[in-house]
Structures are given as C-alpha cells and as structure tokens.
Design a protein around this motif. Structure first.
Motif, PDB file in Angstrom:
ATOM      1  N   LEU A   1      26.823 -24.497  -5.102  1.00  0.00           N
ATOM      2  CA  LEU A   1      26.736 -24.372  -3.653  1.00  0.00           C
ATOM      3  C   LEU A   1      28.114 -24.339  -2.995  1.00  0.00           C
TER       4      LEU A   1
ATOM      5  N   GLU B   1      29.662 -20.819  -3.118  1.00  0.00           N
ATOM      6  CA  GLU B   1      29.011 -19.685  -2.451  1.00  0.00           C
ATOM      7  C   GLU B   1      29.813 -19.220  -1.243  1.00  0.00           C
TER       8      GLU B   1
ATOM      9  N   LYS C   1      22.584 -21.489  -0.340  1.00  0.00           N
ATOM     10  CA  LYS C   1      23.143 -22.320   0.725  1.00  0.00           C
ATOM     11  C   LYS C   1      22.409 -22.165   2.049  1.00  0.00           C
TER      12      LYS C   1
END
Length: 454
Positions: free
Chosen positions: A451, A454, A416
């Motif tokens: 993503l 995360e 990220k």
C-alpha cells in the motif's frame, strides 16, 4: 447388484509399502513421502484398514443436515429487519445477529418467520434485563434461539469482563438458572484460529474453555447443548477432522458431568489467510473452508464475504457469500449424504490423532490451574504467539503461499482507494485485566508495504 471387487485380491498395507519402496528406486520413504504438520502429526502417503485395530466409532451428535446462515449487524433496526427478511427470501436458513448495544427488538423482528428460522445472537454487551425481553418475545413466538453468551470469550477477546468478574457471574447465573432449557452458553473459538493457534491448541483451548463453565454450573442447569463457534482454516482434511474431534472431545468431557454429550457447532471461515490483494481468491478460500465445515459436521455455516476485510457490509458481498453455500447445498449435493467423512481412513486417523493430542494438552492446562488461571498468567497467550510466529515465518519464507499476495502476485493490483475499512490490527490503549488474544492475518505486513508503494 454384483460385487465388483470380488474378482480382485485384497492388498495388505505391507504389500503397498513394498511397492512404494520399489517405485522410489532407493529414495528414502520417510523423507520423501511423510510430512509433518504444525500439529506434530506425521502424515503418511496412504492409509489402510490394517492401520486400525478397532472399528471406527460414530461421531457423537453429528447432524443429518446443516443450515445456511446470514450474519447481520444491528445498527439501524429497520435496516436490520429488511436485511434479515430479504436474506431469508434469498435462501438463508438461519440469521446471526450481532450488536454492540441494546436495540428495539420489535422493530428488528417485525414479520420475522420465527418458527422456520433459527436465530443466533452475538452481543458485545451483557444485560439481564435486555435478555429477559428477548426471552419473553421468543417464547411467545415459539422461536429457536441461541443466545451465545460467552463471558470467557469476551475476556480473551477484549482483555476484560463485560462489567467485572462478580457482576458478570451474577448475571449469567440468574439467566441460566431462570432458563435451564434455553441455549445460553457458547464457546467462541474463532479467536484462537484467527490469532494463529494450531488445530491442537484450538481444540484443547475449546475444551478447557467449556470446562470452566461445566465446573461452574450444575448438570440440572445445563439441559441444552453447548454451542461452539468454530473458525475453519484452509488445511482441508485437517479442518474436517478438527470439527469431528471437537465433538468427540466434548462428548467425553460432558459424560463426566452427566450432561448431554451433543454440542451445537456454528462454523465460519477463518480470517487468518484472507487477503486484500487479488481479493477474489478469498471466494475460493471460503468455498473450500465451508466444504470442510459441511463434511466435518457443523450444524450451521455462516460464510465470510470475499470483501469483508476492506468493505462495509454490502448487498453484493453478502449475496455472493450466501450463494456460495447455496451452490454447495443445492447444486453440489453437499446435503445429500450426512456424515460423509465416516469410515475414511485418513480423516478417521486425523480425527483420533488430533483428539489425543488435544486431550493431552487439555490435561496439562487443568494441572496448571485451569484455563482462566493460564489466561491470567499469560501462558495461553504466549503459546498462541509462539505458534503464530512459526506460521508467520513459514509465510515470510514462502513456504505458506497465499495466491496473489506472496505467490503469483499482480504488481498492477491497486487497493489504496478501495478501503472502506481499516484491514489491519488496530491499537487501542486501554487497561485490561489480562492480555487479550489478538487476531492477526498472515499477509498484513506484506499488504502494508504494498500500500505504501502504490
């Protein structure tokens, strides 16, 4: 030198098959050892000279060597010049320039080694006046230049002409007629590969694509080889055969127009199978894809940096991608033997089968009104979508494996905070005259989900 094989009896294809049947101990030969590719080709466990009624014919226009290319995007002219000169000093043998608008050509090509280094352009704008300036400079410098103008390629990618149909054709006609000895016309097939088309579709669309130009221009105005830009995927032997089949198909088509049967091929790795997570695996993918391009017979190869999806162009990524090709050429001897795939039963068979299937599809397209007509009707786009969806489903089901993404994943991997670029399909609402062909990677949905977590 003595003949090492004279003391051994030859073994027929029938004898090999009998031995395999015995070793299978009752298992079905077809179900166990023959698999079908996405292209509808049944791949056998072995290939034998008995399978071929005639001797193999040479591939038309196969090069005896290949060039290592470096891609440079022109934003700041001075920076682009420095990058080009540095890349050449570090091993690049050709430079591919891309730009979205006109630039100061004298700044970009200051101290450029014109006579030693071929130049390729991929411009997302069309200007007769600007191309005239380029032509004047390069004529003075005795440079080898490929302008790579592809009106239809821009149409498939953006959904629109550069200006409009009439204006684009007016400009291209003037450029070609004024410069019959220049390499003007190009066919960019990378969009077909990156959007999920099968190899047969890529070949057939490339042939139908170029046929639109050959129909338009007379043979007197196309005296230089047509340039093809090809995306190379991960199916190693099939991709070797794809480039060889493209040369065969183009030669057959060109002969009907009484023009040179030789084409010029630029190859670059596909984006379709590249990933964000475990991104170093991208280096392995691009290495084997570049190997396919070399063995297939590409004239020039431009590698894709391992971090191209999520990092802006940077010195480290570009250097690694260039060095991959240098290792292949200078240390792995991939330039020692030309046409290394010639005579290999498997690849020769694949080459012919891919060419035959692509030719059949090409004929269907022509019967349906030609490539442009099929694009306007959305038939080409729909066929690619159907193929892409099938491949996507194979990936979703785990039958197509991307190491580090849907296979042997590292749950601790984090991306990220390392995204300089947006790595997914971008939506930009606009009016288009046809539906554009959208490039999409297999792992996009998986990566977006990771993503978020995360």
């Amino acid at each position: 030198m003595s003949d090492l094989f004279k003391d051994f009896d030859s073994v027929s294809a029938k004898e090999w098959k009998q031995k395999i049947h015995a070793d299978l101990k009752g298992a079905d030969y077809n179900e166990t050892l023959i698999w079908q590719s996405r292209e509808g080709i049944h791949v056998k466990p072995f290939y034998h000279p008995d399978d071929f009624e005639e001797a193999f014919t040479p591939i038309p226009g196969q090069p005896t060597t290949w060039n290592i290319a470096q891609h440079i995007f022109i934003d700041d002219e001075a920076i682009a010049n420095n990058l080009a000169i540095d890349a050449i000093k570090r091993g690049a043998e050709a430079i591919i320039f891309s730009a979205e608008s006109e630039f100061d050509i004298y700044k970009v090509f200051n101290n450029f080694p014109f006579e030693e280094t071929p130049i390729y352009f991929y411009l997302t704008f069309l200007s007769e006046e600007f191309l005239g300036k380029l032509k004047q400079l390069f004529s003075e410098k005795n440079a080898t230049v490929y302008y790579n103008i592809d009106l239809i390629g821009n149409l498939t990618h953006s959904g629109n002409w550069f200006h409009n149909l009439k204006e684009d054709h007016k400009i291209i006609d003037k450029i070609v007629y004024k410069n019959p000895s220049e390499a003007i016309i190009s066919i960019d097939t990378t969009g077909y590969q990156n959007s999920g088309a099968t190899i047969v579709q890529q070949l057939a669309y490339a042939l139908a694509h170029v046929n639109e130009y050959l129909n338009h221009f007379s043979s007197e105005k196309l005296k230089t080889p047509i340039t093809f830009k090809v995306g190379v995927g991960s199916n190693y032997f099939f991709e070797i055969a794809k480039i060889r089949a493209l040369r065969k198909l183009y030669a057959a088509l060109a002969s009907e127009y009484n023009i040179s049967e030789t084409c010029h091929i630029i190859a670059t790795p596909s984006k379709r199978n590249k990933t964000l997570y475990d991104y170093n695996v991208n280096m392995l993918r691009t290495t084997t894809e570049c190997m396919s391009a070399v063995l297939g017979g590409a004239n020039t190869i431009c590698n894709l940096p391992y971090d191209a999806l999520f990092h802006k162009s940077n010195e480290f990524g570009e250097r690694i991608s260039r060095n991959q090709l240098l290792v292949l050429k200078e240390e792995s001897y991939f330039d020692t033997v030309s046409n290394a795939a010639d005579g290999t039963y498997y690849i020769e068979s694949l080459t012919d089968e891919l060419a035959e299937k692509a030719l059949e599809l090409f004929k269907t397209i022509e019967k349906g009104g030609g490539f442009l007509q099929q694009l306007k009707e959305g038939k080409v786009q729909q066929k690619i979508k159907e193929s892409a969806e099938k491949e996507q489903q194979l990936y979703n089901d785990g039958n197509v494996k991307l190491l580090g993404t849907n296979y042997h994943t590292n749950p601790e991997d984090r991306m990220k905070d390392d995204l300089d670029l947006y790595p997914f399909v971008k939506t930009k609402p606009r009016k288009t005259i046809i539906e554009p062909i959208i490039e999409r990677r297999l792992s996009e949905q998986t990566e977006q989900e990771r993503l978020k977590k995360e």
